[in-house]
Design an enzyme around this catalytic site. Structure first.
Site, PDB file in Angstrom:
ATOM      1  N   ILE A  15       0.844  -1.199   0.000  1.00 49.40           N
ATOM      2  CA  ILE A  15       0.000   0.000   0.000  1.00 49.40           C
ATOM      3  C   ILE A  15       0.873   1.240   0.000  1.00 49.40           C
ATOM      4  O   ILE A  15       0.670   2.174  -0.786  1.00 49.40           O
ATOM      5  CB  ILE A  15      -0.962   0.001   1.199  1.00 49.40           C
ATOM      6  CG1 ILE A  15      -1.984  -1.137   1.068  1.00 49.40           C
ATOM      7  CG2 ILE A  15      -1.694   1.341   1.296  1.00 49.40           C
ATOM      8  CD1 ILE A  15      -2.915  -1.274   2.261  1.00 49.40           C
ATOM      9  N   ARG A  91      -4.408 -10.847   9.640  1.00 48.92           N
ATOM     10  CA  ARG A  91      -5.038 -11.952  10.361  1.00 48.92           C
ATOM     11  C   ARG A  91      -4.375 -13.268   9.981  1.00 48.92           C
ATOM     12  O   ARG A  91      -4.226 -13.592   8.800  1.00 48.92           O
ATOM     13  CB  ARG A  91      -6.527 -12.000  10.029  1.00 48.92           C
ATOM     14  CG  ARG A  91      -7.335 -12.935  10.932  1.00 48.92           C
ATOM     15  CD  ARG A  91      -8.812 -12.687  10.726  1.00 48.92           C
ATOM     16  NE  ARG A  91      -9.647 -13.374  11.693  1.00 48.92           N
ATOM     17  CZ  ARG A  91     -10.920 -13.108  11.912  1.00 48.92           C
ATOM     18  NH1 ARG A  91     -11.500 -12.137  11.230  1.00 48.92           N
ATOM     19  NH2 ARG A  91     -11.615 -13.759  12.802  1.00 48.92           N
ATOM     20  N   GLN A 111       1.964   3.794  18.802  1.00 44.98           N
ATOM     21  CA  GLN A 111       1.961   4.848  17.780  1.00 44.98           C
ATOM     22  C   GLN A 111       1.084   6.014  18.216  1.00 44.98           C
ATOM     23  O   GLN A 111       1.442   7.185  18.004  1.00 44.98           O
ATOM     24  CB  GLN A 111       1.501   4.276  16.446  1.00 44.98           C
ATOM     25  CG  GLN A 111       2.533   3.347  15.814  1.00 44.98           C
ATOM     26  CD  GLN A 111       2.123   2.808  14.466  1.00 44.98           C
ATOM     27  OE1 GLN A 111       1.049   3.126  13.945  1.00 44.98           O
ATOM     28  NE2 GLN A 111       2.974   1.978  13.877  1.00 44.98           N
ATOM     29  N   ASP A 158     -14.305   1.775   0.516  1.00 40.64           N
ATOM     30  CA  ASP A 158     -15.647   1.210   0.379  1.00 40.64           C
ATOM     31  C   ASP A 158     -16.551   2.161  -0.401  1.00 40.64           C
ATOM     32  O   ASP A 158     -17.352   1.731  -1.240  1.00 40.64           O
ATOM     33  CB  ASP A 158     -16.233   0.918   1.765  1.00 40.64           C
ATOM     34  CG  ASP A 158     -15.292   0.102   2.616  1.00 40.64           C
ATOM     35  OD1 ASP A 158     -14.991  -1.038   2.239  1.00 40.64           O
ATOM     36  OD2 ASP A 158     -14.841   0.622   3.654  1.00 40.64           O
ATOM     37  N   HIS A 186     -15.408  -1.036   8.557  1.00 41.87           N
ATOM     38  CA  HIS A 186     -14.765  -1.586   7.359  1.00 41.87           C
ATOM     39  C   HIS A 186     -14.650  -3.092   7.552  1.00 41.87           C
ATOM     40  O   HIS A 186     -13.600  -3.636   7.902  1.00 41.87           O
ATOM     41  CB  HIS A 186     -13.393  -0.960   7.144  1.00 41.87           C
ATOM     42  CG  HIS A 186     -12.673  -1.516   5.950  1.00 41.87           C
ATOM     43  ND1 HIS A 186     -13.115  -1.330   4.663  1.00 41.87           N
ATOM     44  CD2 HIS A 186     -11.554  -2.260   5.853  1.00 41.87           C
ATOM     45  CE1 HIS A 186     -12.283  -1.927   3.825  1.00 41.87           C
ATOM     46  NE2 HIS A 186     -11.340  -2.506   4.524  1.00 41.87           N
TER      47      HIS A 186
END
Length: 323
Positions: A15, A91, A111, A158, A186
């Site tokens: 990404i 996952r 973070q 989405d 999401h």
């Protein structure tokens, strides 16, 4: 002009590899705003991130003033004006969602603390790494000195998927649609809602079959990521990066068009205050605003309630990480 400091986590991942070039080209802050990039990765991936930095340098972007590669959150978020939290633990096979949430909490809590202690006063945070909504909640709760509305999660992917499916169905450009919204989480429970949507000024709901809407459109938007993995053999990295750019650009530059953003709920539409949930929003003066005054029918309320229950269950699963 002082450069805008942008932090990207998971900077060696797919990404980020799509995201970073768009940032360096000025697609968020504009083609006259210089930027400094801070790339955060785990120690084992710092070397790969150095290679990404070399490629960015070789692209000779005129706006890109500096690149910092680090495995230290406090350095990555120092003075950050914008942060894309992309890196997350995927996952594992047979892993329960509660375990996934707990493992990601070990990433997003530190973070959030680093953002609290080191980021600029005007920091904007977008969580991309899944489960994005609850990861954003963890980060936000770990940053008590940062206004809650500075933390968001990515529902724009989405939203864009919903526009794409509608455009293909009705054979019109995606720009023909207004007032589409994706509510909630999401996840597979998300609710792409066409109740208020229009296409070239006409109500979308009058142009489509109810069965297609409920039994094909809604589940396909929700499960589009899985569909892409099955066809492509890997996840939808480029479209996620593009949606992240859309989200942050609108947040910075503003939009009067409805877009879907997961923001910290103020209790509107029966969504518990404090949950990070997808809502119909516009962006004005650097802030997300919820579109208010919408009359919901029973179908909408049922779908939204399912998301609320899921988000509450996720919140409860990481309760030990929340203040």
């Amino acid at each position: 002009m002082t450069p805008v400091k942008i932090t990207v986590t998971g900077a060696a991942g797919n990404i980020a590899y799509s995201l970073l070039w768009r940032l360096a080209a000025g697609d968020v802050f504009g083609d006259d705003t210089p930027i400094d990039l801070r790339l955060l990765e785990i120690p084992d991936a710092v070397g790969k991130t150095e290679g990404v930095a070399m490629e960015l340098q070789d692209s000779a972007f005129p706006l890109l003033r500096s690149i910092t590669v680090t495995d230290r959150p406090e350095e990555a978020f120092d003075g950050a004006n914008a942060a894309f939290l992309v890196g997350a633990k995927p996952r594992g096979k047979g892993e329960e969602r509660a375990d996934l949430l707990a493992n990601n909490g070990k990433i997003f809590a530190p973070q959030g603390k680093a953002i609290n202690d080191h980021a600029a006063d005007d920091v904007r945070v977008l969580v991309v790494g899944n489960p994005a909504n609850t990861n954003a909640l963890i980060a936000q709760q770990s940053a008590p000195d940062v206004p809650a509305d500075r933390f968001t999660a990515l529902m724009r992917l989405d939203h864009n998927r919903a526009l794409s499916q509608l455009a293909a169905k009705l054979d019109v450009p995606t720009t023909a649609f207004e007032d589409v919204v994706v509510w909630g989480n999401h996840s597979a429970t998300q609710f792409p809602d066409l109740t208020f949507a229009t296409v070239n000024g006409d109500k979308v709901i009058d142009r489509i079959d109810r069965d297609w809407y409920v039994n094909e459109f809604i589940p396909r938007v929700a499960k589009r990521g899985s569909e892409i993995i099955e066809v492509r053999g890997s996840s939808s990295a480029a479209s996620a990066a593009s949606a992240a750019i859309d989200h942050m650009r609108d947040w910075v530059q503003g939009t009067d068009q409805w877009v879907s953003a997961a923001i910290v709920s103020d209790g509107s539409y029966g969504i518990d205050e404090g949950l990070v949930a997808g809502l119909p929003t516009v962006a004005r003066d650097g802030k997300w605003e919820i579109v208010q005054g919408l009359e919901l029918n029973d179908f909408q309320r049922e779908r939204i309630a399912a998301n609320v229950e899921e988000l509450k269950a996720e919140r409860d699963a990481v309760a030990d990480l929340l203040r």
